[in-house]
Write an enzyme that holds these catalytic residues in place. Structure first.
Site, short mmCIF file in Angstrom:
data_model
loop_
_atom_site.label_atom_id
_atom_site.label_comp_id
_atom_site.label_asym_id
_atom_site.label_seq_id
_atom_site.Cartn_x
_atom_site.Cartn_y
_atom_site.Cartn_z
N SER A 251 25.47 -41.23 -0.85
CA SER A 251 25.07 -42.57 -0.45
C SER A 251 24.37 -42.52 0.90
CB SER A 251 26.29 -43.50 -0.41
OG SER A 251 26.62 -43.86 0.91
N LYS A 252 23.31 -43.32 0.99
CA LYS A 252 22.53 -43.29 2.21
C LYS A 252 23.33 -43.87 3.37
CE LYS A 252 17.92 -44.50 3.84
NZ LYS A 252 16.73 -45.27 3.50
N ARG A 253 24.13 -44.88 3.03
CA ARG A 253 24.93 -45.51 4.08
C ARG A 253 25.88 -44.48 4.68
NH1 ARG A 253 29.60 -47.41 3.45
NH2 ARG A 253 29.43 -47.40 1.18
N LYS A 254 26.46 -43.66 3.82
CA LYS A 254 27.45 -42.71 4.28
C LYS A 254 26.83 -41.39 4.76
CE LYS A 254 32.08 -41.64 3.25
NZ LYS A 254 33.09 -41.62 2.22
N GLY A 256 23.39 -40.78 5.27
CA GLY A 256 22.16 -40.85 6.04
C GLY A 256 20.94 -40.47 5.25
#
Ligand code: GLU
Length: 495
Positions: A251-254, A256
């Site tokens: 995940s990009k949120r997690k 990057g």
């Protein structure tokens, strides 16, 4: 066999992540292999989350990887009427029913969360018959016409077994009694995922559905829908998930930027290298074959050789040099070494321009020098960005000195005299070549009774600020006489 038509159907999340890219690639490879068509369909019916910017990130990633679709991008949101019409047909044929349960009204969680919750709830309680399933059609129609909100659900058979064959995971079975009567249309009129995906796949004449393993359990519901709609059921192939280190979901949120394909573009990957790397995330042609051109990938690709177990994608966003999977970096280095120079040089110049290191003469009177220097440097570089970072001393006099290299190679006091002397001898050479520079350095070392290595290591750090790099005399030739002499003189300040 009908000619192959496959699709990649991402939700517009703003970026194409490595897992999505792998799904797109496998569809693309399969289409190419079978002379079929690869279709891109953006599943943008989640209106809160869809915007042009969200779609653009996906298109950029696909385009950069060289996976442009034969048809599309098509937008699922433009087919909402078809989805509603299909549900209406199922109502008319008695295969679906209106559900007047009010709570669906306020339920605004995402479709996926709802599906997960429902699966969990079903596992615990089994299926309870929906009270609206069997109310007379006339009565239901009258209630809808009077304006009462109603969802539309598919009537799932109450007994029997759903079966389909997955090209990767093999035969799949599930009792109908474990499958709830799925919602096709929410009471606000919004078609839901399973309906939209099936109606679109029918309309687009999709022959093979190739997608992430997270959709394997939905597939039973979709098969029911194909059957209810009287359509041919496509073949299915689910691809093993790709996990982040620690078996976490990407995940990009997690995690990057490192999970986003455009990051690979921006940090100096070659699209062919990333394609090659992604192809091997969950697939292997057998044997030790690793580096494969696109044509070889197309030739060798088969869904039968896709693994069932999840692939792990190793990266470390906090490490500036080893930020992504070591195998990906290695592979990119191999592509940097083997790509024809006339194709590589323009890619390198893009990164030099970005770093303010580009000069127009590199493609004019200095083009021979530029090609030679790129060729020299590429043997050790893993990304195109390395040319502008590690390669900086070759393109400008303003480059950093690694303090550890200075400490290691420039600590000997004798260098205070030796480096200027070496500079003078190199300056007086009529012809400045690998051989003449080496002879000059070695004769100075002999005369002074010191090891040539002392001078060689000192000169490498004086010339590039680094302690590693190409052969030292190759460095001198690349920097040419004037810059070599100047930097050797200047290095006295570092001592
Ligand atoms: N839109 C779905 C997703 O992004 C894919 C649906 C499918 O491939 O059937 O997960």
């Amino acid at each position: 066999m009908a000619s192959v038509r496959v699709r990649f159907a991402p939700s517009p999340t703003g970026y194409l992540h490595v897992g999505g890219a792998r799904t797109a690639l496998f569809n693309w490879l399969y289409a190419r292999k079978h002379g079929g068509v690869f279709i891109l369909r953006i599943e943008d019916t989640d209106l809160q989350r869809s915007s042009d910017a969200m779609v653009q990130g996906i298109l950029d990633g696909i385009h950069w990887l060289g996976l442009d679709p034969g048809e599309g991008p098509l937008f699922q949101s433009s087919f909402l009427e078809e989805h509603r019409a299909a549900a209406q047909r199922l109502i008319d044929e008695g295969k679906a029913y209106y559900d007047f349960t009010p709570k669906l009204e306020t339920d605004d969680r995402t479709v996926k969360e709802k599906m997960v919750d429902r699966l969990k709830a079903q596992a615990q309680t089994g299926k309870e018959p929906n009270p609206y399933r069997d109310i007379p059609a006339e009565e239901a129609r009258a209630r809808v016409e009077s304006g009462e909100p109603a969802a539309i659900r598919l009537k799932v058979p109450s007994s029997g077994v759903s079966r389909f064959e997955d090209m990767v995971y093999g035969p799949q079975e599930r009792d109908y009694s474990d499958i709830e009567d799925l919602v096709l249309i929410r009471s606000d009129g919004h078609p839901l995922y399973n309906l939209s995906v099936v109606v679109d796949d029918i309309q687009m004449r999709i022959t093979d559905v190739i997608r992430g393993q997270d959709h394997l359990t939905n597939t039973h519901k979709q098969v029911l829908l194909y059957q209810a709609l009287g359509a041919r059921v496509p073949r299915f192939a689910h691809l093993p998930l790709i996990f982040a280190p620690g078996r976490e979901k990407l995940s990009k949120r997690k995690h990057g930027e490192v999970v986003s394909v455009t990051t690979y573009r921006d940090r100096g990957f070659l699209p062919d290298a990333l394609v090659n790397f992604l192809a091997l995330l969950g697939w292997s042609p057998g044997g030790d074959l690793e580096i494969m051109s696109r044509n070889e990938l197309i030739e060798k690709f088969s869904l039968e050789q896709v693994n069932k177990s999840a692939a792990v994608f190793n990266f470390n966003e906090s490490d500036a040099r080893d930020w992504t999977d070591p195998k990906a970096l290695w592979m990119n280095g191999e592509y940097i070494k083997s790509t024809p120079l006339d194709q590589l040089s323009p890619m390198v110049s893009g990164f030099l321009k970005e770093a303010g290191l580009w000069r127009p003469e590199y493609e004019a009177e200095r083009s021979e020098w530029f090609g030679r220097t790129v060729d020299l440097l590429r043997a050790r570089y893993r990304t195109l960005a390395d040319f502008a970072e590690l390669g900086r001393p070759y393109f400008t006099d303003d480059f950093p000195c690694d303090p550890a290299a200075v400490k290691k190679n420039l600590k000997d006091d004798r260098l205070k005299q030796l480096l200027p002397e070496l500079a003078s001898r190199l300056e007086s050479l009529a012809e400045f070549t690998h051989e003449s520079a080496e002879a000059a350095l070695r004769s100075l070392a002999d005369e002074q009774g010191i090891k040539a290595g002392l001078l060689i290591n000192a000169a490498r750090t004086a010339l590039t600020g680094q302690s590693v790099g190409p052969g030292m005399f190759e460095i001198m030739v690349a920097l040419e006489q004037t810059r070599t002499v100047d930097r050797l003189r200047r290095a006295v300040h570092l001592l």
